[in-house]
Design a protein around this motif. Structure first.
Motif, PDB file in Angstrom:
ATOM      1  N   PRO A 193       0.812  -1.229   0.000  1.00 33.61           N
ATOM      2  CA  PRO A 193       0.000   0.000   0.000  1.00 33.61           C
ATOM      3  C   PRO A 193       0.845   1.278   0.000  1.00 33.61           C
ATOM      4  O   PRO A 193       0.470   2.271  -0.633  1.00 33.61           O
ATOM      5  CB  PRO A 193      -0.816  -0.122   1.299  1.00 33.61           C
ATOM      6  N   LEU A 194       1.991   1.248   0.688  1.00 29.64           N
ATOM      7  CA  LEU A 194       2.887   2.406   0.689  1.00 29.64           C
ATOM      8  C   LEU A 194       3.340   2.718  -0.734  1.00 29.64           C
ATOM      9  O   LEU A 194       3.335   3.882  -1.175  1.00 29.64           O
ATOM     10  CB  LEU A 194       4.084   2.115   1.594  1.00 29.64           C
ATOM     11  N   LEU A 195       3.717   1.683  -1.475  1.00 27.94           N
ATOM     12  CA  LEU A 195       4.175   1.871  -2.852  1.00 27.94           C
ATOM     13  C   LEU A 195       3.029   2.259  -3.773  1.00 27.94           C
ATOM     14  O   LEU A 195       3.211   3.061  -4.708  1.00 27.94           O
ATOM     15  CB  LEU A 195       4.851   0.583  -3.346  1.00 27.94           C
ATOM     16  N   VAL A 196       1.854   1.704  -3.547  1.00 25.04           N
ATOM     17  CA  VAL A 196       0.690   2.045  -4.381  1.00 25.04           C
ATOM     18  C   VAL A 196       0.345   3.517  -4.232  1.00 25.04           C
ATOM     19  O   VAL A 196       0.094   4.229  -5.216  1.00 25.04           O
ATOM     20  CB  VAL A 196      -0.513   1.155  -4.019  1.00 25.04           C
ATOM     21  N   LEU A 253      -1.407  -3.715  -7.391  1.00 24.93           N
ATOM     22  CA  LEU A 253      -0.241  -3.101  -8.031  1.00 24.93           C
ATOM     23  C   LEU A 253      -0.418  -3.039  -9.549  1.00 24.93           C
ATOM     24  O   LEU A 253      -0.121  -2.013 -10.183  1.00 24.93           O
ATOM     25  CB  LEU A 253       1.015  -3.912  -7.703  1.00 24.93           C
ATOM     26  N   CYS A 254      -0.910  -4.124 -10.124  1.00 27.15           N
ATOM     27  CA  CYS A 254      -1.108  -4.154 -11.571  1.00 27.15           C
ATOM     28  C   CYS A 254      -2.128  -3.104 -12.003  1.00 27.15           C
ATOM     29  O   CYS A 254      -1.973  -2.462 -13.043  1.00 27.15           O
ATOM     30  CB  CYS A 254      -1.577  -5.543 -12.011  1.00 27.15           C
ATOM     31  N   ALA A 259       2.352   5.910  -3.238  1.00 28.74           N
ATOM     32  CA  ALA A 259       3.439   6.678  -3.864  1.00 28.74           C
ATOM     33  C   ALA A 259       3.250   6.727  -5.374  1.00 28.74           C
ATOM     34  O   ALA A 259       3.472   7.777  -6.016  1.00 28.74           O
ATOM     35  CB  ALA A 259       4.780   6.057  -3.507  1.00 28.74           C
ATOM     36  N   ALA A 260       2.828   5.617  -5.978  1.00 28.87           N
ATOM     37  CA  ALA A 260       2.594   5.571  -7.423  1.00 28.87           C
ATOM     38  C   ALA A 260       1.432   6.485  -7.813  1.00 28.87           C
ATOM     39  O   ALA A 260       1.494   7.189  -8.837  1.00 28.87           O
ATOM     40  CB  ALA A 260       2.305   4.140  -7.868  1.00 28.87           C
ATOM     41  N   GLU A 261       0.381   6.493  -7.012  1.00 28.06           N
ATOM     42  CA  GLU A 261      -0.785   7.331  -7.328  1.00 28.06           C
ATOM     43  C   GLU A 261      -0.449   8.814  -7.204  1.00 28.06           C
ATOM     44  O   GLU A 261      -0.933   9.642  -7.990  1.00 28.06           O
ATOM     45  CB  GLU A 261      -1.956   6.944  -6.419  1.00 28.06           C
ATOM     46  N   VAL A 262       0.384   9.162  -6.210  1.00 32.47           N
ATOM     47  CA  VAL A 262       0.833  10.558  -6.093  1.00 32.47           C
ATOM     48  C   VAL A 262       1.632  10.943  -7.336  1.00 32.47           C
ATOM     49  O   VAL A 262       1.436  12.028  -7.917  1.00 32.47           O
ATOM     50  CB  VAL A 262       1.685  10.750  -4.826  1.00 32.47           C
ATOM     51  N   ALA A 263       2.529  10.063  -7.757  1.00 27.63           N
ATOM     52  CA  ALA A 263       3.323  10.340  -8.954  1.00 27.63           C
ATOM     53  C   ALA A 263       2.418  10.504 -10.176  1.00 27.63           C
ATOM     54  O   ALA A 263       2.661  11.364 -11.038  1.00 27.63           O
ATOM     55  CB  ALA A 263       4.324   9.204  -9.187  1.00 27.63           C
ATOM     56  N   THR A 288       6.990  -1.384 -10.009  1.00 27.73           N
ATOM     57  CA  THR A 288       7.994  -2.430 -10.252  1.00 27.73           C
ATOM     58  C   THR A 288       8.598  -2.927  -8.951  1.00 27.73           C
ATOM     59  O   THR A 288       8.807  -4.141  -8.768  1.00 27.73           O
ATOM     60  CB  THR A 288       9.110  -1.878 -11.168  1.00 27.73           C
ATOM     61  N   GLU A 289       8.869  -1.991  -8.042  1.00 29.27           N
ATOM     62  CA  GLU A 289       9.410  -2.393  -6.737  1.00 29.27           C
ATOM     63  C   GLU A 289       8.407  -3.269  -5.982  1.00 29.27           C
ATOM     64  O   GLU A 289       8.786  -4.270  -5.367  1.00 29.27           O
ATOM     65  CB  GLU A 289       9.744  -1.151  -5.907  1.00 29.27           C
TER      66      GLU A 289
END
Length: 985
Positions: free
Chosen positions: A714-717, A755-756, A719-723, A737-738
């Motif tokens: 969830p932390l990475l998800v 993630l996908c 971060a991806a949505e913010v980006a 990818t990470e």
């Protein structure tokens, strides 16, 4: 020389007394009060508190005062010393029936630190046990405060033990509206920058504690003090002389007055020693004994220790009392001031100290086995230099402190036992256990006290002393504990290696409780590492052995692992059934650890199933159970977090945020990092990127010590949505990818699907953006990533659970968008999937994309209008600012006019709220109609009683009524109760 030594009046402290008395009077109207009194030694802290207590006792409606003080002698290793003293005063003051009613379920737990309350509860249960003890003690204090306003006095906290500080911190942070006052004191000159009291005082300050700093008296106040001592105005020049020498210190001034015109030594200590030197030998002998004892000593004990006959003892005591050096304290005698004791003790010769400490150790051996008594005995044995006696006493003190959940103190005692082990002949015979057992105890207490490095080093030292060939079971159990400590230390690889060693070492035959335990433990770690296939295999083997041996605790432990592992492999119903079975065992055996874990893990399973409303109800039930079992600050906090998670899924972000703030304001209990993640998600949903980034940074700083897909992905998800929102497509790809790298090393498919989904959205956005600039150019990298993500999503789809199905549908819809022909039918299916599992925020995104696809295809303008209108209304109710802008932008591009949302506030899903009530107010009104009080509403909804009261007031105002009865009538007239019953059914 003055005939009396102390002033009958409390001089020069009118403003300070007024502040304390005002704090007491505020208890009734404002609730909890915290006051901290500080000043140098002899400045009058105790005298001020004495004066307050005296005034309170003379008042018509006097509060109940429970008073205790810390003891210097053991340097903070005497667990709960001031609390025990305060509890003993309660036992003395209260009627038996009232005491039993007030203590309630806390009695058997409190008996751990106060044996006179009866038999203690059976076995301690680690850190959760301490939390439960604190909660039960808090409950007793709250029940007591319903009968009397309560003033808890805790003096001399510069000598306090860690467990006392921990409880007082817990007490202050837990009180809400109760009429309880905590009054503390400490010597300011002894609390340096590195003193352990410093963080405690900072915590009190953050909670709004009032501070009373006592300074020296002025010359006119010293004159008033001397007049009260002499019974008349002091001789000319006397005030000036004493004021100058004492520098306004009241105690020093009293001693100077007692010394009269004699040649005065330069320091207070020497002045005291001059007065003591003038006593008879028996009196000096008794003062020496009292100084070594360090606390009030009973008359009978003085008789045993002094070898003096009764008349001589009485004469000596009276002599010391006449000189105002000691005071009677019930059947005991104590120094008038700690400074007198310090002066006497420091003047003893080393040999005298050793002999007197040895004498105390002899008479203490016959006393009670409480943590305080055993710690005191160990102290006197050490100070006597008798290591052969100190060794077993240190071990016993450690065991008693551990049983009372005083883990820091227990660790110190076990460490001291280890330090002198090699200096004592026949150490194992004296202690009753070998060095390995002591190392094991020291390791466990170090872990529970938060010193993981020490727990690891002790366990490895123990393993070096155990031969695997001759004692494989013991070696295996030590490896099991090493695995647990390494996991806590964030060494996942080392932890799993240790657990596997444990399983290798403990023989399969014959089946044993140890074998079941190590299998269950490794299974749990494998489940947390998302290696579900292995976790299931080991847990099933552990359950089989545990059932054969009727090891119910280990069986429940393994069931709590098997349940979520089974669910993550797609068998949701079976997973829940296994967790319910673990819960039934925990309820029968009285195991709060397993009980709480079963609720947390079932909430996870419900989340996998995509049932957030059921998850919310489960979280409420779990919180009620945690409150009943006295584990609110541990598992209760987790259930609040689970409730916030499910509220976010339901689109009730503001309620989720309120819960998260409550968690962070209290004791996050290991949930801080997750709470910051939830707050980040809530802020992301409304487009507040600055808040998201701050919460992500805080989440990283407060991350759990162990690796967990439930946290890391969830932390990475996010971060991806913010980006994505900022157009940083490659950064979004890196985060995805990470995440896929993490899940690819596991059996996970659930988190992979999410993630996908976000990854496919990022690639589609990038391709669409590039296409607008370079119409016919193909982005090969993006195309390759799209194909990879589609393959990953297809693989994840083998986990046929609703959220995964919805994420995979979203991937396919995003794929169509990346190909230049966004398919409205696919987006409609995505929205339907998310609607089916009550996740409106995700459904809203799909509806927007469906409208966009229809608009681009130019085939159904009326459907576009309908979609955008319903999407806008839903976006407003969800406070989804980013999607509101996207919807309005799309409507502008399509030249579609959207009307403003009607009907005021709406509940998620578009159901109109009643008479302008918000969703939360509607929920509160239903509970009011069911007859719940504000406190009960607060507990049901995880909010404070004050917040519940505000909601009720607003509801009455909006409904135009003045009473809860009238509001209830309106709820019934509107059919709200029937609607609620239908939903519940």
């Amino acid at each position: 020389m003055a005939e009396r030594l102390t002033s009958a009046a409390c001089v020069g402290r009118a403003s300070e007394l007024n502040l304390l008395e005002t704090a007491v009077t505020r208890l009734e109207s404002e609730g909890p009060q915290v006051v901290v009194v500080s000043g140098e030694a002899g400045i009058g802290k105790t005298r001020l508190i004495d004066e307050l207590v005296g005034r309170l006792q003379d008042a018509d409606a006097s509060p109940l005062v429970l008073r205790g003080g810390c003891v210097e002698v053991t340097r903070g290793e005497l667990p709960y010393a001031p609390l025990v003293q305060a509890l003993r005063s309660l036992v003395r003051q209260a009627e038996t029936s009232e005491l039993l009613e007030v203590l309630g379920p806390a009695r058997s737990e409190l008996a751990r630190i106060l044996p006179e309350l009866g038999e203690a509860a059976s076995e301690p249960s680690g850190r959760l046990g301490q939390t439960r003890l604190f909660e039960l003690l808090l409950g007793a204090a709250c029940r007591l405060s319903e009968r009397h306003n309560l003033v808890l006095v805790q003096e001399d906290l510069h000598w306090s033990d860690p467990s006392t500080r921990d409880f007082l911190t817990f007490l202050v942070s837990s009180l809400t509206n109760e009429p309880i006052m905590l009054l503390c004191s400490y010597r300011k000159d002894e609390v340096g920058t590195s003193h352990p009291l410093r963080p405690f005082l900072a915590g009190l300050a953050r909670n709004g504690a009032q501070r009373v700093e006592l300074d020296g008296l002025g010359e006119s106040e010293i004159a008033e003090q001397l007049e009260a001592i002499y019974g008349k105005a002091p001789p000319p020049g006397e005030t000036r002389r004493i004021f100058k020498l004492s520098q306004g210190n009241p105690f020093f001034a009293e001693e100077l007055a007692a010394a009269g015109d004699s040649q005065l030594p330069p320091t207070l200590r020497e002045l005291l020693l001059v007065r003591i030197a003038g006593l008879s030998a028996p009196a000096r002998r008794l003062l020496a004994l009292l100084a070594v004892g360090g606390r009030p000593v009973e008359h009978a004990a003085l008789a045993k220790l002094s070898d003096l006959d009764a008349p001589t003892i009485d004469d000596a005591l009276r002599e010391a009392m006449d000189q105002h050096l000691i005071l009677p304290d019930g059947s005991c005698f104590a120094f008038r001031h700690a400074l007198v004791r310090e002066a006497v003790y420091s003047d003893l010769l080393p040999g005298e100290k050793e002999r007197l400490h040895a004498a105390f150790a002899i008479i203490l051996k016959a006393d009670d086995p409480s943590p305080s008594a055993t710690a005191e005995l160990a102290y006197h044995c050490h100070m006597s230099g008798d290591l052969a006696a100190a060794l077993p006493c240190s071990y016993q003190a450690g065991a008693a402190s551990k049983k009372a959940y005083a883990f820091v103190e227990a660790r110190k005692h076990f460490d001291r036992c280890l330090q002198i082990w090699d200096q004592v002949d026949d150490a194992e015979e004296l202690v009753g256990v070998d060095r390995v057992a002591v190392l094991d105890e020291a390791a466990e207490c170090a872990s529970l006290a938060g010193d993981i490095e020490r727990s690891v080093s002790c366990t490895r030292a123990a393993l070096e002393l155990v031969h695997e060939e001759t004692d494989p079971v013991r070696a295996g159990m030590l490896q099991e504990r090493l695995g647990r400590y390494l996991w806590t230390a964030a060494d996942g690889t080392g932890s799993l290696t240790a657990y596997r060693e444990a399983v290798r070492l403990v023989p399969r035959e014959p089946p044993s409780r140890e074998r079941a335990r190590v299998l269950a433990s490794e299974g749990q770690i494998l489940m947390l590492l998302a290696r579900y296939v292995e976790a299931i295999e080991l847990s099933q083997e552990a359950i089989g052995i545990a059932r054969d041996l009727e090891e119910r605790s280990t069986e429940a432990h393994a069931l709590c692992t098997l349940g979520p592992a089974t669910a993550f492999m797609g068998n949701l119903d079976e997973g829940e059934t296994l967790l319910l079975e673990a819960r039934r065992i925990a309820e029968r055996t009285g195991d709060p650890q397993i009980l709480g874990r079963s609720y947390v893990n079932q909430s996870t399973v419900v989340g996998i199933a995509g049932r957030p409303r059921a998850g919310l109800e489960l979280a409420r039930e779990g919180y009620d159970v945690a409150r009943k079992w006295g584990i609110v600050r541990s598992f209760g906090t987790w259930m609040k977090g689970e409730a916030a998670f499910h509220l976010l899924a339901l689109g009730r972000a503001r309620e989720a945020e309120a819960l998260c703030r409550e968690i962070l304001h209290g004791d996050p209990a290991g949930y801080a990092g997750v709470t910051h993640l939830l707050l980040a998600q809530a802020a992301l949903d409304r487009g507040d990127i600055e808040v998201v980034e701050k919460q992500l940074a805080d989440a990283g700083a407060d991350a759990p010590a162990w690796n967990s897909l439930e946290y890391d992905v969830p932390l990475l998800v996010i971060a991806a949505e913010v980006a994505l929102l900022q157009g940083r497509f490659l950064d979004a790809r890196d985060s995805v990818t990470e995440g896929l790298k993490l899940t690819g090393q596991t059996d996970d498919r659930f988190f992979t699907a999410g993630l996908c989904s976000v990854g496919m959205r990022a690639e589609a956005d990038r391709i669409v953006a590039a296409r607008r600039v370079r119409a016919n150019e193909v982005d090969l990298d993006a195309e390759a990533m799209v194909e990879r993500l589609l393959d990953e999503a297809t693989s994840a789809h083998t986990l046929n659970v609703p959220p995964v199905v919805a994420h995979v549908a979203a991937c396919r819809a995003e794929h169509s968008r990346s190909q230049g022909t966004s398919d409205p039918a696919q987006w409609a299916e995505v929205a339907r999937q998310w609607d089916a599992i009550e996740q409106p925020q995700r459904a809203l995104y799909a509806r927007w994309r469906e409208a966009e696809a229809l608009l681009e295809s130019r085939i159904d303008a009326s459907r576009v209008q309908e979609l955008l209108q319903s999407a806008q209304d839903l976006a407003l109710s969800l406070d989804a600012v980013v999607l509101q802008r996207e919807i309005q932008d799309l409507a502008g591009r399509g030249r579609i006019s959207l009307s403003a949302a009607e009907g005021g506030p709406q509940e998620v899903g578009g159901t109109p709220s009643h008479l302008g009530l918000t969703a939360r107010e509607t929920e509160v009104l239903l509970l009011v109609a069911r007859g719940l009080s504000n406190k009960e509403i607060a507990e049901a909804l995880f909010i404070s009683a004050k917040t519940a009261s505000v909601h009720v007031s607003r509801i009455l105002m909006k409904l135009g009524v003045t009473s809860r009865v009238e509001a209830t009538g309106i709820a019934y007239k509107l059919g709200m109760m029937e609607e609620s019953a239908d939903k519940d059914g």
